[in-house]
Design an enzyme around this catalytic site. Structure first.
Site, PDB file in Angstrom:
ATOM      1  N   SER A  10       0.809  -1.222   0.000  1.00  0.00           N
ATOM      2  CA  SER A  10       0.000   0.000   0.000  1.00  0.00           C
ATOM      3  C   SER A  10       0.843   1.273   0.000  1.00  0.00           C
ATOM      4  CB  SER A  10      -0.937   0.018   1.209  1.00  0.00           C
ATOM      5  OG  SER A  10      -0.185   0.050   2.414  1.00  0.00           O
ATOM      6  N   SER A 137      14.535  -6.848   5.442  1.00  0.00           N
ATOM      7  CA  SER A 137      15.035  -6.753   6.803  1.00  0.00           C
ATOM      8  C   SER A 137      15.441  -5.299   7.049  1.00  0.00           C
ATOM      9  CB  SER A 137      16.197  -7.729   7.002  1.00  0.00           C
ATOM     10  OG  SER A 137      16.708  -7.653   8.308  1.00  0.00           O
ATOM     11  N   TYR A 151      12.210  -3.615  18.178  1.00  0.00           N
ATOM     12  CA  TYR A 151      12.191  -3.617  16.708  1.00  0.00           C
ATOM     13  C   TYR A 151      13.444  -4.296  16.163  1.00  0.00           C
ATOM     14  CZ  TYR A 151      12.451  -1.967  11.894  1.00  0.00           C
ATOM     15  OH  TYR A 151      12.567  -1.911  10.523  1.00  0.00           O
ATOM     16  N   LYS A 155      14.114  -7.816  13.723  1.00  0.00           N
ATOM     17  CA  LYS A 155      14.917  -7.919  12.505  1.00  0.00           C
ATOM     18  C   LYS A 155      16.077  -8.889  12.686  1.00  0.00           C
ATOM     19  CE  LYS A 155      12.408  -5.254   9.989  1.00  0.00           C
ATOM     20  NZ  LYS A 155      11.624  -5.836   8.866  1.00  0.00           N
TER      21      LYS A 155
END
Length: 284
Positions: A10, A137, A151, A155
């Protein structure tokens, strides 16, 4: 024609990638996103107007929707040849100030979702001994920084899933690889994300978190303004990887126009070299 399924199409890299791959005659593009009947209705209509692009609703955190969409695409186009795990969510805040529920939500998007998609397409890819999976990544999959530990951990986990399974899958004709962007001016950082939710814990740090957040935001903004990193570079990297001959694609593909390409490549090379040294020490 090869069929490419892209998640998180999107906005950001996903949308740019869809638009540019649509210009190439050799691909069917299936662009997936949430909220196709509401907040993303306009972008759905925009992308569907492009040549060879289908847009499907997909919440990557839903096992049921992942199975439904991948089966629907495979039935329509016979197979999914290339999967691009692009969907992701940012987060931030003190580690202690994240509830376990909030950590699980972030991992559900950044770790379990790519794994869901991998597991959905791998049986058919292995059966035909051919397939490509590209996982978005981050350079923060190499380094963890204050106020982004959760966060970064997501990853790190994605890096581990891909690097650990690379040899497993290449033996079956499937390439599972990583693209690791540094900071680029996309909408990822503008969205609310999945952030620390225990406000009482944050308050107990007596303003430190707020001060560090303001400082970090200013520093990153300044670095982006000074270096003007171009999201197109990441999109082109992915397109180039798709175009490469099977077996020639690097597993890690860092791209950082702020710290510099030489630095980014050195990080990937050094990690791979150290991993090989350890494996050799254990007799592999």
């Amino acid at each position: 024609m090869k069929t490419i399924l892209i998640t998180g199409a999107s906005s950001g890299f996903g949308k740019l990638l869809t638009q540019q791959l649509a210009q190439k005659e050799q691909y069917h593009i299936v662009a997936t996103m949430r909220n196709t009947d509401s907040s993303n209705a306009t972008v759905k209509k925009e992308l569907e107007s492009l040549h060879n692009v289908d847009v499907l609703a997909l919440d990557v955190t839903s096992e049921e929707e992942v199975q439904h969409v991948t089966q629907k695409v495979a039935q329509k186009y016979s197979s999914i040849d290339i999967l691009i795990n692009n969907a992701g969510v940012f987060g931030g805040g003190l580690l202690e100030a994240h509830s376990i529920t909030q950590v699980q939500k972030l991992f559900d998007v950044n770790v379990y979702a790519p794994l869901r998609l991998m597991k959905a397409v791998l049986p058919s890819m292995r059966q035909k001994q051919d397939g490509l999976i590209i996982n978005l990544s981050s350079m923060l999959g190499f380094f963890s920084i204050p106020l982004n530990a959760v966060y970064c951990a997501s990853k790190f986990a994605l890096e581990a899933l891909v690097s650990g399974s690379y040899s497993e899958l290449i033996s079956k004709g499937v390439e599972n690889i990583l693209v690791e962007p540094g900071s680029f001016p996309t909408t990822l950082y503008q969205k609310s994300g999945i952030k620390a939710d225990l406000s009482d814990v944050t308050l107990s740090y007596a303003g430190w978190a707020e001060q560090m957040t303001a400082y970090a935001n200013q520093a990153v903004y300044k670095a982006i303004q000074e270096n003007q990193p171009d999201p197109q570079a990441v999109v082109q990297k992915i397109i180039d990887l798709i175009s490469m001959e099977k077996g020639s694609r690097p597993m890690r593909n860092p791209i950082d126009q702020i710290s510099g390409e030489d630095f980014a490549q050195k990080v990937a090379h050094d990690i791979e070299s150290l991993a090989q040294t350890q494996m050799k020490a254990y007799g592999f």
